[in-house]
Design a protein around this motif. Structure first.
Motif, PDB file in Angstrom:
ATOM      1  N   PHE A  27       0.823  -1.215   0.000  1.00 53.28           N
ATOM      2  CA  PHE A  27       0.000   0.000   0.000  1.00 53.28           C
ATOM      3  C   PHE A  27       0.857   1.265   0.000  1.00 53.28           C
ATOM      4  O   PHE A  27       0.449   2.301   0.501  1.00 53.28           O
ATOM      5  N   ARG A  50      -7.094  -1.741  10.100  1.00 54.30           N
ATOM      6  CA  ARG A  50      -8.110  -2.686   9.646  1.00 54.30           C
ATOM      7  C   ARG A  50      -9.035  -2.967  10.818  1.00 54.30           C
ATOM      8  O   ARG A  50      -8.613  -3.505  11.844  1.00 54.30           O
ATOM      9  N   HIS A  56     -16.444  -0.770  11.094  1.00 48.57           N
ATOM     10  CA  HIS A  56     -16.110   0.340  10.208  1.00 48.57           C
ATOM     11  C   HIS A  56     -16.771   1.657  10.617  1.00 48.57           C
ATOM     12  O   HIS A  56     -16.093   2.682  10.770  1.00 48.57           O
ATOM     13  N   ASP A  69      -9.066   5.336   1.260  1.00 55.55           N
ATOM     14  CA  ASP A  69      -9.515   5.411  -0.133  1.00 55.55           C
ATOM     15  C   ASP A  69      -8.354   5.629  -1.096  1.00 55.55           C
ATOM     16  O   ASP A  69      -8.249   6.667  -1.733  1.00 55.55           O
ATOM     17  N   THR A  71      -7.867   4.388  -4.020  1.00 57.76           N
ATOM     18  CA  THR A  71      -8.290   4.482  -5.410  1.00 57.76           C
ATOM     19  C   THR A  71      -9.499   5.386  -5.577  1.00 57.76           C
ATOM     20  O   THR A  71     -10.241   5.257  -6.542  1.00 57.76           O
ATOM     21  N   ARG A  73     -12.005   5.164  -3.974  1.00 58.42           N
ATOM     22  CA  ARG A  73     -13.156   4.347  -3.595  1.00 58.42           C
ATOM     23  C   ARG A  73     -12.861   3.782  -2.204  1.00 58.42           C
ATOM     24  O   ARG A  73     -11.914   3.004  -2.047  1.00 58.42           O
ATOM     25  N   PRO A  74     -13.622   4.183  -1.195  1.00 56.29           N
ATOM     26  CA  PRO A  74     -13.328   3.735   0.176  1.00 56.29           C
ATOM     27  C   PRO A  74     -13.304   2.214   0.307  1.00 56.29           C
ATOM     28  O   PRO A  74     -14.103   1.520  -0.313  1.00 56.29           O
ATOM     29  N   MET A  75     -12.373   1.736   1.111  1.00 60.52           N
ATOM     30  CA  MET A  75     -12.263   0.304   1.381  1.00 60.52           C
ATOM     31  C   MET A  75     -13.004   0.012   2.689  1.00 60.52           C
ATOM     32  O   MET A  75     -12.596   0.468   3.757  1.00 60.52           O
ATOM     33  N   LYS A  76     -14.087  -0.707   2.597  1.00 64.16           N
ATOM     34  CA  LYS A  76     -14.889  -1.046   3.776  1.00 64.16           C
ATOM     35  C   LYS A  76     -14.060  -1.895   4.732  1.00 64.16           C
ATOM     36  O   LYS A  76     -13.394  -2.845   4.324  1.00 64.16           O
ATOM     37  N   PHE A  78     -11.546  -0.673   6.599  1.00 59.87           N
ATOM     38  CA  PHE A  78     -10.249  -0.041   6.804  1.00 59.87           C
ATOM     39  C   PHE A  78     -10.445   1.456   6.978  1.00 59.87           C
ATOM     40  O   PHE A  78     -11.292   2.052   6.306  1.00 59.87           O
TER      41      PHE A  78
END
Length: 109
Positions: A27, A50, A56, A69, A71, A73-76, A78
Motif C-alpha cells: 500500500f 483494519r 467500520h 480510499d 483508489t 473508492r473507500p475500502m470497507k 479499513f
C-alpha cells in the motif's frame, strides 16, 4: 512513497507481546501482518487500521479517522487515522486493540 519511521517504531512496540507479527511493504507504506492478515499500516504520516466491516462505522466516528480510499473508492473495514488521532501512546494502543479485535477473528494464513 515514504512512511513515518517514528510511527512505524511506535507500532512495533505495540506488537511486542505478539509472536506472529511480520512487517511487509505494501500500500505504498509498511504494513504489520498478524497471523498472516494485515492489521495496521503506516502510509506517510497516516495510520492505516483494519477494523473489519462491522467495526467500520464506529471507527469512522472516532476523531481524526477517515475512510481509507487509495483508489478514490473507500475500502470497507479499513480507516486512515491522522497524526492527531494517535498522538499519544494511549490513543495508538486503542487503535491497535481495535484492529486486533477484528484481525484475531480471522483464520491464520
Amino acid at each position: 512513497m515514504a512512511y513515518d519511521e517514528g510511527l512505524a517504531q511506535r507500532v512495533r512496540e505495540q506488537f511486542e507481546e505478539l509472536d506472529d507479527v511480520v512487517e511487509k511493504k505494501m500500500f505504498g507504506g509498511l504494513c504489520f501482518m498478524v497471523q498472516g492478515n494485515m492489521s495496521l499500516g503506516v502510509n506517510a504520516e497516516d495510520l492505516m487500521v483494519r477494523v473489519g466491516p462491522e467495526g467500520h462505522e464506529e471507527a469512522l466516528a472516532q476523531p481524526h479517522a477517515r475512510p481509507m480510499d487509495f483508489t478514490k473508492r473507500p475500502m470497507k473495514g479499513f480507516v486512515f487515522v491522522d497524526p492527531k488521532g494517535y498522538e499519544d501512546d494511549a490513543a495508538l494502543a486503542s487503535w491497535v486493540e481495535r484492529s486486533l479485535r477484528f484481525v484475531l477473528t480471522l483464520p491464520a494464513k
